[in-house]
Write an enzyme that holds these catalytic residues in place. Structure first.
Site, PDB file in Angstrom:
ATOM      1  N   SER A 100      -7.067 120.408  50.382  1.00 42.01           N
ATOM      2  CA  SER A 100      -7.120 121.638  49.603  1.00 42.01           C
ATOM      3  C   SER A 100      -5.702 122.048  49.181  1.00 42.01           C
ATOM      4  O   SER A 100      -5.019 121.304  48.497  1.00 42.01           O
ATOM      5  CB  SER A 100      -7.841 122.730  50.406  1.00 42.01           C
ATOM      6  OG  SER A 100      -8.207 123.808  49.593  1.00 42.01           O
ATOM      7  N   ASP A 183     -17.744 119.893  45.940  1.00 37.93           N
ATOM      8  CA  ASP A 183     -16.629 120.708  45.454  1.00 37.93           C
ATOM      9  C   ASP A 183     -17.068 121.344  44.142  1.00 37.93           C
ATOM     10  O   ASP A 183     -17.979 120.844  43.459  1.00 37.93           O
ATOM     11  CB  ASP A 183     -15.387 119.841  45.210  1.00 37.93           C
ATOM     12  CG  ASP A 183     -14.463 119.763  46.419  1.00 37.93           C
ATOM     13  OD1 ASP A 183     -14.259 120.802  47.061  1.00 37.93           O
ATOM     14  OD2 ASP A 183     -13.955 118.664  46.710  1.00 37.93           O
ATOM     15  N   HIS A 215     -16.461 120.975  50.420  1.00 41.00           N
ATOM     16  CA  HIS A 215     -15.010 121.159  50.485  1.00 41.00           C
ATOM     17  C   HIS A 215     -14.494 121.173  51.918  1.00 41.00           C
ATOM     18  O   HIS A 215     -13.299 120.926  52.148  1.00 41.00           O
ATOM     19  CB  HIS A 215     -14.650 122.480  49.800  1.00 41.00           C
ATOM     20  CG  HIS A 215     -13.184 122.711  49.639  1.00 41.00           C
ATOM     21  ND1 HIS A 215     -12.449 122.176  48.605  1.00 41.00           N
ATOM     22  CD2 HIS A 215     -12.292 123.431  50.388  1.00 41.00           C
ATOM     23  CE1 HIS A 215     -11.188 122.551  48.715  1.00 41.00           C
ATOM     24  NE2 HIS A 215     -11.064 123.313  49.789  1.00 41.00           N
TER      25      HIS A 215
END
Length: 240
Positions: A100, A183, A215
């Site tokens: 991330s 995602d 995610h």
């Protein structure tokens, strides 16, 4: 199809809120589950190896790292540097792995002109997981409420905009960009466009689109030896 500039503010907020895209749990629940899973994985890792914890690398309270050593650290061994996510809030051979916002930071390492610092780090590989590589869309979301980035700052810190033509040493660095099926479309778009930009500049880059993960569990599963991303990282280290 329009770009992020055509999105309403509410849509941008949703695109850059990864917890809203998990099919497993609600937004609050998936974040709590991620914290629980990573804490449990950390405890398992610490139980099986030697560790040096909370080692400072700067003056700030948050500028600390944990070092995990092999059972027998007397010989030479590769180093994997993992950078966690959280939107920047929460030289033997070196390998980078970031998730991330951590993937953004790892990408910024690849964009750095190290000659300015008088060093040439031997970065052999980088694994960028569900990252964000163009910060400008984030200016228009809740994330910037805490960051207070200007457009100039966002552009200066966007790896997508600072990809140098790969020198021979950089071309030898293997880059893997991984993205989760669940995602958001914006996260997936950013990963795809970053891969294309790296490839056009001569970098050795590949992309892995992982089915059935979101995610958060895309990186939680790294504690499983049989997980495909775990295997890809281990193979990268063994082959370089």
């Amino acid at each position: 199809m329009g770009g992020w500039q055509d999105m309403a503010a509410e849509e941008l907020e949703q695109q850059y809120s990864p917890s809203r895209w998990s099919p497993r749990l609600g937004p609050d629940e998936v974040i709590q589950a991620h914290l629980t899973a990573t804490a449990a994985g950390t405890q398992r890792a610490r139980a099986g190896v030697q560790t040096l914890l909370h080692v400072p690398y700067g003056d700030g309270d948050g500028e600390k790292l944990d070092i995990y050593l092999p059972t027998d650290p007397s010989g030479t061994f590769p180093v994997l540097v993992y950078i966690h996510g959280g939107y920047w809030q929460c030289l033997r051979g070196i390998y980078l792995c970031g998730h991330s916002a951590g993937a953004h930071l790892a990408a910024m390492v690849l964009s750095t002109d190290w000659t300015e610092y008088g060093v040439v780090p031997d970065i052999k590989g980088a694994v960028l997981v569900s990252g964000v590589y163009d910060l400008e869309p984030i200016l228009h979301t809740y994330v910037n409420d805490a960051l207070h980035m200007s457009r100039e700052v966002a552009q200066r810190n966007s790896p997508q905009l600072h990809i140098a033509l790969a020198a021979p040493a950089a071309a030898a660095c293997k880059v893997l960009v991984a993205v989760a099926q669940h995602d958001s479309p914006e996260f997936r778009r950013q990963s795809q466009e970053y891969v294309l930009a790296l490839r056009a500049a001569g970098w050795s880059v590949s992309m892995l689109d992982l089915a059935g993960v979101d995610h958060f569990d895309i990186v939680e599963k790294l504690s499983e030896e049989s997980y495909i991303l775990t295997q890809v990282i281990l193979n990268m280290i063994l082959r370089t």
